[in-house]
Design a protein around this motif. Structure first.
Motif, PDB file in Angstrom:
ATOM      1  N   LEU A  88     -66.589  36.035  20.407  1.00 31.96           N
ATOM      2  CA  LEU A  88     -67.597  36.666  21.270  1.00 31.96           C
ATOM      3  C   LEU A  88     -68.911  35.891  21.304  1.00 31.96           C
ATOM      4  CD1 LEU A  88     -66.925  40.359  20.239  1.00 31.96           C
ATOM      5  CD2 LEU A  88     -66.135  39.196  22.308  1.00 31.96           C
ATOM      6  N   GLY A  89     -68.822  34.565  21.411  1.00 26.70           N
ATOM      7  CA  GLY A  89     -70.002  33.730  21.578  1.00 26.70           C
ATOM      8  C   GLY A  89     -70.736  33.370  20.301  1.00 26.70           C
ATOM      9  N   ALA A  90     -70.227  33.774  19.151  1.00 27.22           N
ATOM     10  CA  ALA A  90     -70.885  33.471  17.881  1.00 27.22           C
ATOM     11  C   ALA A  90     -69.921  32.743  16.948  1.00 27.22           C
ATOM     12  CB  ALA A  90     -71.386  34.746  17.206  1.00 27.22           C
ATOM     13  N   ALA A  91     -70.394  31.672  16.318  1.00 28.36           N
ATOM     14  CA  ALA A  91     -69.576  30.944  15.345  1.00 28.36           C
ATOM     15  C   ALA A  91     -69.497  31.775  14.071  1.00 28.36           C
ATOM     16  CB  ALA A  91     -70.199  29.591  15.051  1.00 28.36           C
ATOM     17  N   ARG A  92     -68.282  31.983  13.587  1.00 30.97           N
ATOM     18  CA  ARG A  92     -68.078  32.756  12.363  1.00 30.97           C
ATOM     19  C   ARG A  92     -67.740  31.871  11.179  1.00 30.97           C
ATOM     20  NH1 ARG A  92     -70.143  36.589  15.101  1.00 30.97           N
ATOM     21  NH2 ARG A  92     -68.845  38.273  15.851  1.00 30.97           N
ATOM     22  N   GLU A  93     -67.212  30.647  11.478  1.00 28.61           N
ATOM     23  CA  GLU A  93     -66.734  29.787  10.405  1.00 28.61           C
ATOM     24  C   GLU A  93     -66.648  28.346  10.911  1.00 28.61           C
ATOM     25  OE1 GLU A  93     -62.565  29.517   7.826  1.00 28.61           O
ATOM     26  OE2 GLU A  93     -62.907  31.212   9.156  1.00 28.61           O
ATOM     27  N   VAL A  94     -66.953  27.414  10.031  1.00 33.55           N
ATOM     28  CA  VAL A  94     -66.713  25.999  10.308  1.00 33.55           C
ATOM     29  C   VAL A  94     -65.285  25.722   9.823  1.00 33.55           C
ATOM     30  CG1 VAL A  94     -67.449  23.630   9.841  1.00 33.55           C
ATOM     31  CG2 VAL A  94     -69.155  25.471   9.934  1.00 33.55           C
ATOM     32  N   ILE A  95     -64.466  25.094  10.678  1.00 31.37           N
ATOM     33  CA  ILE A  95     -63.063  24.875  10.333  1.00 31.37           C
ATOM     34  C   ILE A  95     -62.701  23.395  10.412  1.00 31.37           C
ATOM     35  CG2 ILE A  95     -62.327  27.195  10.977  1.00 31.37           C
ATOM     36  CD1 ILE A  95     -61.301  26.073  13.621  1.00 31.37           C
ATOM     37  N   ALA A  96     -61.629  23.034   9.721  1.00 36.84           N
ATOM     38  CA  ALA A  96     -61.131  21.655   9.714  1.00 36.84           C
ATOM     39  C   ALA A  96     -60.390  21.352  11.018  1.00 36.84           C
ATOM     40  CB  ALA A  96     -60.192  21.450   8.532  1.00 36.84           C
ATOM     41  N   ASP A  97     -60.269  20.060  11.336  1.00 33.76           N
ATOM     42  CA  ASP A  97     -59.545  19.626  12.531  1.00 33.76           C
ATOM     43  C   ASP A  97     -58.131  20.198  12.575  1.00 33.76           C
ATOM     44  OD1 ASP A  97     -61.793  18.096  13.061  1.00 33.76           O
ATOM     45  OD2 ASP A  97     -60.835  16.175  12.609  1.00 33.76           O
ATOM     46  N   GLU A  98     -57.450  20.177  11.422  1.00 36.22           N
ATOM     47  CA  GLU A  98     -56.065  20.644  11.357  1.00 36.22           C
ATOM     48  C   GLU A  98     -55.968  22.134  11.679  1.00 36.22           C
ATOM     49  OE1 GLU A  98     -57.614  19.067   8.740  1.00 36.22           O
ATOM     50  OE2 GLU A  98     -56.772  17.081   9.123  1.00 36.22           O
ATOM     51  N   ARG A  99     -56.914  22.904  11.176  1.00 34.53           N
ATOM     52  CA  ARG A  99     -56.887  24.351  11.451  1.00 34.53           C
ATOM     53  C   ARG A  99     -57.176  24.625  12.918  1.00 34.53           C
ATOM     54  NH1 ARG A  99     -60.281  29.266   9.132  1.00 34.53           N
ATOM     55  NH2 ARG A  99     -58.993  30.921   9.972  1.00 34.53           N
ATOM     56  N   ALA A 100     -58.116  23.871  13.499  1.00 31.78           N
ATOM     57  CA  ALA A 100     -58.410  24.026  14.927  1.00 31.78           C
ATOM     58  C   ALA A 100     -57.161  23.725  15.760  1.00 31.78           C
ATOM     59  CB  ALA A 100     -59.560  23.107  15.337  1.00 31.78           C
ATOM     60  N   ALA A 101     -56.431  22.665  15.389  1.00 31.51           N
ATOM     61  CA  ALA A 101     -55.204  22.305  16.120  1.00 31.51           C
ATOM     62  C   ALA A 101     -54.148  23.398  15.983  1.00 31.51           C
ATOM     63  CB  ALA A 101     -54.668  20.976  15.621  1.00 31.51           C
ATOM     64  N   ALA A 102     -53.990  23.969  14.791  1.00 37.09           N
ATOM     65  CA  ALA A 102     -52.999  25.024  14.571  1.00 37.09           C
ATOM     66  C   ALA A 102     -53.350  26.284  15.364  1.00 37.09           C
ATOM     67  CB  ALA A 102     -52.885  25.344  13.085  1.00 37.09           C
ATOM     68  N   ILE A 103     -54.614  26.635  15.394  1.00 40.03           N
ATOM     69  CA  ILE A 103     -55.035  27.823  16.151  1.00 40.03           C
ATOM     70  C   ILE A 103     -54.837  27.588  17.642  1.00 40.03           C
ATOM     71  CG2 ILE A 103     -56.999  29.275  16.788  1.00 40.03           C
ATOM     72  CD1 ILE A 103     -58.062  28.757  13.885  1.00 40.03           C
ATOM     73  N   ASN A 104     -55.195  26.399  18.125  1.00 44.24           N
ATOM     74  CA  ASN A 104     -54.990  26.097  19.540  1.00 44.24           C
ATOM     75  C   ASN A 104     -53.507  26.125  19.897  1.00 44.24           C
ATOM     76  OD1 ASN A 104     -57.473  25.896  20.921  1.00 44.24           O
ATOM     77  ND2 ASN A 104     -57.904  23.969  19.877  1.00 44.24           N
ATOM     78  N   ALA A 105     -52.637  25.650  18.995  1.00 43.66           N
ATOM     79  CA  ALA A 105     -51.195  25.701  19.244  1.00 43.66           C
ATOM     80  C   ALA A 105     -50.716  27.148  19.333  1.00 43.66           C
ATOM     81  CB  ALA A 105     -50.437  24.952  18.154  1.00 43.66           C
ATOM     82  N   ALA A 106     -51.221  28.011  18.464  1.00 42.24           N
ATOM     83  CA  ALA A 106     -50.845  29.426  18.506  1.00 42.24           C
ATOM     84  C   ALA A 106     -51.328  30.075  19.808  1.00 42.24           C
ATOM     85  CB  ALA A 106     -51.418  30.161  17.298  1.00 42.24           C
ATOM     86  N   LEU A 107     -52.518  29.704  20.255  1.00 40.13           N
ATOM     87  CA  LEU A 107     -53.016  30.232  21.527  1.00 40.13           C
ATOM     88  C   LEU A 107     -52.192  29.706  22.699  1.00 40.13           C
ATOM     89  CD1 LEU A 107     -56.845  30.027  20.803  1.00 40.13           C
ATOM     90  CD2 LEU A 107     -55.446  32.103  20.954  1.00 40.13           C
ATOM     91  N   ASP A 108     -51.730  28.448  22.604  1.00 43.36           N
ATOM     92  CA  ASP A 108     -50.826  27.909  23.628  1.00 43.36           C
ATOM     93  C   ASP A 108     -49.524  28.704  23.653  1.00 43.36           C
ATOM     94  OD1 ASP A 108     -52.660  25.930  24.324  1.00 43.36           O
ATOM     95  OD2 ASP A 108     -51.703  24.377  23.093  1.00 43.36           O
ATOM     96  N   ALA A 109     -49.034  29.110  22.475  1.00 46.09           N
ATOM     97  CA  ALA A 109     -47.813  29.915  22.397  1.00 46.09           C
ATOM     98  C   ALA A 109     -48.016  31.266  23.081  1.00 46.09           C
ATOM     99  CB  ALA A 109     -47.396  30.113  20.942  1.00 46.09           C
ATOM    100  N   LEU A 110     -49.184  31.868  22.903  1.00 44.75           N
ATOM    101  CA  LEU A 110     -49.470  33.133  23.597  1.00 44.75           C
ATOM    102  C   LEU A 110     -49.441  32.937  25.106  1.00 44.75           C
ATOM    103  CD1 LEU A 110     -52.356  34.719  21.486  1.00 44.75           C
ATOM    104  CD2 LEU A 110     -50.039  35.584  21.771  1.00 44.75           C
ATOM    105  N   ASP A 111     -50.046  31.848  25.575  1.00 46.73           N
ATOM    106  CA  ASP A 111     -50.023  31.547  27.013  1.00 46.73           C
ATOM    107  C   ASP A 111     -48.590  31.375  27.495  1.00 46.73           C
ATOM    108  OD1 ASP A 111     -52.801  31.622  27.212  1.00 46.73           O
ATOM    109  OD2 ASP A 111     -53.034  29.439  27.069  1.00 46.73           O
ATOM    110  N   ALA A 112     -47.785  30.658  26.707  1.00 44.81           N
ATOM    111  CA  ALA A 112     -46.384  30.438  27.078  1.00 44.81           C
ATOM    112  C   ALA A 112     -45.616  31.755  27.118  1.00 44.81           C
ATOM    113  CB  ALA A 112     -45.730  29.457  26.103  1.00 44.81           C
ATOM    114  N   ALA A 113     -45.862  32.638  26.154  1.00 42.00           N
ATOM    115  CA  ALA A 113     -45.182  33.943  26.124  1.00 42.00           C
ATOM    116  C   ALA A 113     -45.533  34.761  27.358  1.00 42.00           C
ATOM    117  CB  ALA A 113     -45.556  34.702  24.854  1.00 42.00           C
TER     118      ALA A 113
END
Length: 100
Positions: free
Chosen positions: A46-71
């Motif tokens: 909701l427009g606010a940063a809650r956590e600084v994350i590693a590149d690998e975690r960002a990639a994993a979260i984006n992949a999961a969001l891609d899976a939601l789009d695919a579903a």
């Protein structure tokens, strides 16, 4: 439902950062994480940063969001989105001793 979206810092000020995300450019509140360097990944809700994350975690979260789009588009094979799960499940250490 509120989902955290990874966003990469493009430019950071004292209180807000300009970030790039899967949804385009965002203005992100940095109150909870402080000033961040360009290139840092933030988990944004909701427009606010809650956590600084590693590149690998960002990639994993984006992949999961891609899976939601695919579903939502009717896909049924999600193996390409969760490469990190291509392994035999392991019991947590505290349960291993109870099953021996």
């Amino acid at each position: 439902m509120c989902l955290g979206i990874p966003a990469r810092v493009v430019e950071s000020g004292e209180h807000f950062a300009r970030c790039a995300s899967r949804n385009g450019e965002l203005r992100v509140d940095l109150s909870l994480v402080g000033i961040q360097s360009p290139g840092a990944w933030l988990l944004v809700f909701l427009g606010a940063a809650r956590e600084v994350i590693a590149d690998e975690r960002a990639a994993a979260i984006n992949a999961a969001l891609d899976a939601l789009d695919a579903a939502q588009s009717g896909a049924t094979d999600f193996s390409a989105f969760f490469a990190d799960l291509d392994r035999e499940p392991q019991l947590p250490e505290f349960l291993r001793s109870q099953t021996s």
